[in-house]
Write an enzyme that holds these catalytic residues in place. Structure first.
Site, short mmCIF file in Angstrom:
data_model
loop_
_atom_site.label_atom_id
_atom_site.label_comp_id
_atom_site.label_asym_id
_atom_site.label_seq_id
_atom_site.Cartn_x
_atom_site.Cartn_y
_atom_site.Cartn_z
N ASP A 24 31.84 43.17 94.46
CA ASP A 24 32.30 43.53 96.42
C ASP A 24 31.12 43.06 97.62
O ASP A 24 31.14 44.51 97.95
CB ASP A 24 32.89 45.49 96.09
N LYS A 133 40.66 42.29 94.56
CA LYS A 133 41.12 43.01 93.56
C LYS A 133 40.79 44.27 94.92
O LYS A 133 40.86 44.41 95.53
CB LYS A 133 39.63 44.31 92.92
N CYS A 166 33.37 51.14 92.98
CA CYS A 166 33.33 50.12 92.57
C CYS A 166 32.64 49.59 91.01
O CYS A 166 33.60 49.01 90.24
CB CYS A 166 33.76 48.88 93.17
#
EC number: 3.5.1.110
Length: 236
Positions: A24, A133, A166
């Site tokens: 990310d 995702k 995450c």
């Protein structure tokens, strides 16, 4: 085979049967004006993280490791985010921020938008894999497990943001699926105060995986890369 100095102990693995995972590294999480910034989180210290990820990616690619880039987000109507019946609807700070500030609707973590894009300094190359995702874990509703198993990959080296959300979620799910997870601590950054970073790293090295750093990683992949005396002593 290489041996990577790490906490709580060194780990030996084959780079060609391992993957570097970049979690990310989007404008949402690493840029001023992105989602985390707008939601009140401090992103001022992300610049060194970006530089360290670039260094780790270059070393991993030269060693023949698979590079996997994750992008967290949803369609611009937020169907993938889940409605009021989903815990994600209630816990996602991006969704809560947009409910508080309707003018941001359709802008935060929406596929195709600036917020969703990887930062300009980090660019996937041919042979890398880029995966969207919809939740914190990179294993949930993605082909990650299949991609890794089909290539015989068992060791995962993690970088990215946020360490305590995450990154840790993906590493934990990998642990339950019998993957060895290693975090490069100086190539990650937390969402929240500094103690969130330290708590996540403590959890990982104590219960779920291993913790190393970019300099040690690069030196393990290419011994010609200098390793500072401080790092040699740190993992001795």
């Amino acid at each position: 085979m290489i041996t990577l100095p790490a906490r709580p102990e060194s780990l030996t693995f084959a780079p060609q049967q391992s993957a570097l995972i970049v979690v990310d590294m989007q404008n949402a999480y690493a840029s001023q004006g992105g989602y985390l910034d707008l939601a009140g989180f401090d992103v001022s210290a992300t610049r060194p993280v970006i530089d360290n990820i670039n260094t780790a990616v270059a070393a991993a690619r030269a060693a023949g490791m698979l590079i996997i880039w994750f992008q967290n987000g949803w369609d611009d109507q937020y169907v993938e985010a889940g409605g009021p019946g989903s815990p994600n609807y209630h816990k996602s700070n991006a969704l809560k921020t947009m409910r508080q500030r309707p003018e941001l609707q359709g802008k935060l973590l929406a596929k195709g938008g600036w917020d969703y894009q990887l930062v300009d300094e980090l660019t996937p190359q041919e042979g890398d894999i880029v995966l969207p995702k919809p939740r914190y874990s990179g294993f949930f509703n993605t082909p990650l497990d299949s991609i890794l198993r089909s290539r015989g990959i068992r060791h995962l080296v993690f970088t990215g943001i946020a360490t305590n959300v995450c990154v840790e979620s993906t590493l934990r799910d990998g642990f339950f699926l019998e993957y060895f997870g290693i975090v490069l601590e100086d190539a990650t950054h937390q969402a929240g105060p500094a103690f969130a970073q330290q708590a996540a790293l403590f959890n990982i090295e104590t219960f779920f995986g291993w913790v190393s750093d970019v300099e040690s990683f690069c030196h393990a992949l290419s011994p010609a890369t200098p390793l500072s005396l401080a790092k040699e002593k740190r993992y001795a």
